[in-house]
Design an enzyme around this catalytic site. Sequence first.
Site, short mmCIF file in Angstrom:
data_model
loop_
_atom_site.label_atom_id
_atom_site.label_comp_id
_atom_site.label_asym_id
_atom_site.label_seq_id
_atom_site.Cartn_x
_atom_site.Cartn_y
_atom_site.Cartn_z
N PRO A 2 -29.60 -0.82 17.09
CA PRO A 2 -30.21 0.50 17.00
C PRO A 2 -29.59 1.72 16.17
O PRO A 2 -28.49 1.60 16.06
CB PRO A 2 -30.22 1.32 18.62
CG PRO A 2 -29.20 0.20 19.08
CD PRO A 2 -28.85 -0.63 18.36
N GLU A 3 -30.10 2.27 15.21
CA GLU A 3 -29.64 3.29 14.50
C GLU A 3 -30.13 4.70 14.99
O GLU A 3 -30.63 4.73 16.12
CB GLU A 3 -30.06 3.13 12.91
CG GLU A 3 -29.72 1.74 12.39
CD GLU A 3 -30.24 1.40 11.07
OE1 GLU A 3 -30.22 2.37 10.18
OE2 GLU A 3 -30.65 0.12 10.69
#
Length: 275
Positions: A2-3
């Site tokens: 995840p960003e």
Amino acid sequence: MPELPEVETIRQTLIQLVIGKTIESVDVYWPKIIQEPDDVKQFITFLQKQTIHDIRRKGKFLLFDLDKHVLVSHLRMEGKYGVYDYKEEVVPHTHVIFHFTDGTDLRYQDVRKFGTMHLQEKGTETTKKPLVLLAKDPLEADFSLQDFKEKIQKSERNIKNILLDQSVVAGLGNIYVDETLFLARIHPLTKGISVTDEQVIQIKQAAVITLQDAVQQGGTTIRSYVNSQGQIGMFQQQLNVYAQNDKPCSNCEDTIMKIKVNGRGTHYCPTCQPI
DNA sequence: CACCCTACCTGGGCGC
DNA sequence: TGCGCCCAGGTAGGGT
């Protein structure tokens, strides 16, 4: 995995599921995830009877605001949160379970076990690791373009690497750096020192557009990302370069290239992003 | 001090 | 089928 857009989507979905709930007990099956306090027993003891009042995000970190502490959680490559009835079967790769007083659980799952949790006294979290050196993300109102420009232009590193550095700008990872540089029309190997003032502005604006769109789409699912309600993201349909190698560029029809930059797969259009 | 590389883990995909 | 590589939304921390 995840960003910023994925973490933000997780935050928004999780907030619906756990705000106001009180922790009864905690089970930790992979102690290395717990970075602070040193003693996992302390971690568990501190959390008992505390209520989750809010969930914030700083860069790619989730911050759970409790009564006396803040739980600072990083999902690294594959971390996920889900809410379950306590009687539901515990799926593989579940490493931490927060049991609530209402009979539900918040469960942390992480195939690669890279995720981290720091439990810190309320108010101290921004003064110590891991948040102390974290920069602002481009969507924050007080993001400093001047500071961003100085950090880029004083560096001999390539711009891809600079933008992955969370002490320069928070929230970007491998997908969104490649997408940002495509929108800004800048080659990933460009040295920071040779990035112009105008290009710095273009990078910032490209990052804002990319991140906003991706949040709107609930993030990008390439392999395994789902939010806290088990839903995938949709931004993969709008990727211009990431994982688009050997396909025609959406802007000029030239073929998207994939190279390695400091060990990370890096995607760009050789025509739109000349060196 | 600045920067690069490796380690941390597991699983999927591919070539042989 | 099975084995051995390579690859993966990230980042500390050790080494140069």
